[in-house]
Motif scaffolding. Structure first.
Motif, PDB file in Angstrom:
ATOM      1  N   GLU A 413      -1.344  -0.084   0.089  1.00 43.35           N
ATOM      2  CA  GLU A 413      -0.786  -1.275  -0.661  1.00 43.35           C
ATOM      3  C   GLU A 413      -1.349  -2.480  -0.457  1.00 43.35           C
ATOM      4  O   GLU A 413      -1.704  -2.861   0.407  1.00 43.35           O
ATOM      5  N   TRP A 414      -1.440  -2.977  -1.831  1.00 42.38           N
ATOM      6  CA  TRP A 414      -2.304  -4.168  -1.741  1.00 42.38           C
ATOM      7  C   TRP A 414      -1.584  -5.415  -2.267  1.00 42.38           C
ATOM      8  O   TRP A 414      -0.889  -5.222  -3.091  1.00 42.38           O
ATOM      9  N   SER A 429      -4.834  -1.643 -11.455  1.00 44.71           N
ATOM     10  CA  SER A 429      -4.917  -0.801 -10.227  1.00 44.71           C
ATOM     11  C   SER A 429      -5.437   0.288 -10.287  1.00 44.71           C
ATOM     12  O   SER A 429      -6.076   0.924  -9.227  1.00 44.71           O
ATOM     13  N   ASP A 433      -8.435   1.307  -7.704  1.00 43.20           N
ATOM     14  CA  ASP A 433      -8.430   2.615  -7.080  1.00 43.20           C
ATOM     15  C   ASP A 433      -9.681   3.474  -7.248  1.00 43.20           C
ATOM     16  O   ASP A 433     -10.342   4.096  -6.377  1.00 43.20           O
ATOM     17  N   ILE A 456      -1.417   0.819  -4.815  1.00 44.92           N
ATOM     18  CA  ILE A 456      -0.184   0.231  -5.434  1.00 44.92           C
ATOM     19  C   ILE A 456      -0.605  -1.354  -5.228  1.00 44.92           C
ATOM     20  O   ILE A 456      -0.723  -1.477  -3.879  1.00 44.92           O
ATOM     21  N   ILE A 457      -0.638  -1.916  -6.354  1.00 43.58           N
ATOM     22  CA  ILE A 457      -0.857  -3.453  -6.127  1.00 43.58           C
ATOM     23  C   ILE A 457       0.391  -4.245  -6.269  1.00 43.58           C
ATOM     24  O   ILE A 457       1.353  -3.983  -7.587  1.00 43.58           O
TER      25      ILE A 457
END
Length: 500
Positions: A413-414, A429, A433, A456-457
């Motif tokens: 998780e970003w 995203s 990735d 996921i951003i």
């Protein structure tokens, strides 16, 4: 051209010629440094406890001296702090650089009369190397600002104590004092936001030519200047601003936004100073790698990063390193740090001369599923895509989400604060990735094997990281947001800033 600028060029040429001597004989210089360190510390408590008198070569040293972090050396450091002499290095330190650690609380890093001049010399030489390469001396006669900690120092048993940047502020050469801002009074302000506001007031009408500091805090300074000047770009506020000097973090995630704030590209010099020693600086404008300072009173060791937590990791001297391999950096210094793990990882991109890139922190990684993703990889993945799409990054951090919603796979998780956001966050995203998969084969295998879902951003509100650092009591100074965490302590505090 002023007198100082005129004198700078021949002085720079002389200094660069001296640098070439040790740069071209790095292994010989390191061997001399090693012998000098052992000789000078032979009669200290640490030297006696670790049989320095029986050390004749590096193999003997590795046998007698273990790898230490601050806690490993703390029994000796505590004795030094209490006023004892000849403990880690001959006599007493001249200063203690006061830092904060996550496990050790306040740390007191000794700085000796032998090591302090190396900090000053390295900072000076970084600028002189730049002058010699580019011929740009215009900045010398203008005003220079160093965004740094308070120069106010305390005393412990007769030894001055302060932040490294504050200690250095007291030692700026006299010939630079007239050019230097902010004022001493402003520099002593402890509250960072009040300090930045005061710096803006002092500098906005000045001929600023050189600005130095950690990029996120320089960006805060720029934001306040732009606000104060009703939206002017920095190039229009400081028409002769020509050089940005920075250190502490990788500049690349901040470059687009800082250059946007300035309004044009600008020359920059990256430096790698630490309380433990000044390690490297950028010596070529067209090369982002850093020249390792092999003559700065430090004998370097390197541990392959994948072995760092082994009981008996491989320890290498400079002569044994390989290119493009991540190493934990270990220091032995003329301030009495022995087998000292500074916590950073580096990789060599050249051995003639020895040049490095800082790739992250040994404790800052994600390996919740065995992927061991490091800072260099996440920065590369995000910036590759951001630069391609014209997206500006203000700040970001990444953590694993092990407890995914029911029916979903875990993921990275970003948490990203954008200066200018992507038009399509889902597409953005996906590209980030894919870029990360290309950099880390273990991450690729976990995605391919359906162990992880793609990252996921989470987009954060403006000033989310500033607000987070303010609440954590870490706003400004030398404080930095970790790029990676193997837990969710940081991101749990950022979740409230997520834009739905």
């Amino acid at each position: 051209m002023g007198l100082k600028a005129a004198l700078s060029k021949p002085f720079a040429a002389w200094v660069v010629n001296r640098i070439k001597r040790w740069k071209n004989n790095a292994l010989t210089v390191q061997e001399k440094t090693f012998k000098a360190l052992i000789k000078n510390a032979k009669h200290t408590s640490f030297g006696k406890d670790h049989q320095f008198s029986a050390i004749h070569d590096y193999d003997d040293f590795k046998t007698n001296v273990p790898i230490n972090d601050y806690e490993g050396l703390r029994p000796y450091i505590d004795r030094v702090v209490d006023g004892e002499t000849d403990v880690l290095w001959k006599g007493k330190p001249k200063y203690f650089a006061k830092t904060s650690g996550t496990t050790s609380g306040v740390k007191y890093i000794p700085i000796s009369k032998e090591s302090m001049p190396e900090h000053i010399k390295a900072a000076r030489n970084a600028l002189l190397t730049y002058i010699h390469e580019t011929g740009n001396v215009d900045f010398v006669n203008g005003k220079m600002i160093f965004l740094q900690g308070s120069p106010v120092m305390d005393k412990k048993n007769g030894i001055y104590v302060g932040r490294l940047s504050g200690i250095v502020a007291n030692l700026v050469p006299a010939y630079l004092q007239k050019n230097r801002l902010p004022s001493y009074k402003t520099n002593c302000i402890e509250d960072w936001e009040a300090k930045v506001d005061a710096i803006v007031e002092e500098t906005i009408d000045q001929n600023m030519t050189l600005i130095s500091g950690i990029p996120p805090w320089v960006q805060m300074y720029f934001d306040r200047l732009i606000e104060k000047s009703n939206g002017k770009k920095i190039k229009d506020i400081f028409k002769n601003f020509s050089l940005f000097v920075y250190g502490g973090v990788n500049f690349e995630p901040y470059r687009a936004k800082i250059e946007s704030s300035i309004g044009r590209k600008i020359d920059s010099i990256e430096t790698y100073p630490a309380s433990e020693g000044f390690i490297a600086y950028q010596d070529k404008q067209d090369d982002k790698s850093l020249l390792l300072l092999v003559d700065a009173g430090i004998f370097y060791e390197f541990i392959p990063s994948e072995e760092y937590y082994h009981e008996t990791p491989t320890r290498l001297s400079l002569a044994e390193v390989e290119l493009d391999k991540n190493y934990a950096l270990i220091l032995n210094t003329n301030a009495g740090l022995w087998g000292y793990s500074i916590g950073d990882t580096v990789k060599f991109v050249s051995k003639n001369p020895y040049k490095i890139l800082v790739t992250g922190r040994i404790k800052h990684f994600i390996s919740a599923f065995g992927e061991h993703v490091i800072g260099e990889e996440v920065e590369h993945a995000l910036l590759t895509v951001a630069n391609m799409e014209g997206v500006e990054i203000t700040e970001f951090t990444v953590a694993p989400q092990v407890n995914a919603p029911a029916g979903e796979l875990p993921f990275h998780e970003w948490f990203v604060e954008f200066g200018s956001a992507p038009k399509d966050i889902v597409s953005f995203s996906k590209k980030v990735d894919e870029a990360l998969q290309q950099k880390n084969i273990y991450y690729f295998d976990l995605i391919e094997g359906k162990i992880l879902q793609p990252l996921i951003i989470r987009t954060l509100q403006k000033d989310a990281f500033v607000n987070y650092m303010r609440k954590a009591g870490k706003l400004g100074g030398q404080n930095k947001v970790p790029r990676l965490s193997n837990d969710r302590e940081i991101v749990s505090s950022l979740e409230k800033y997520v834009i739905s």
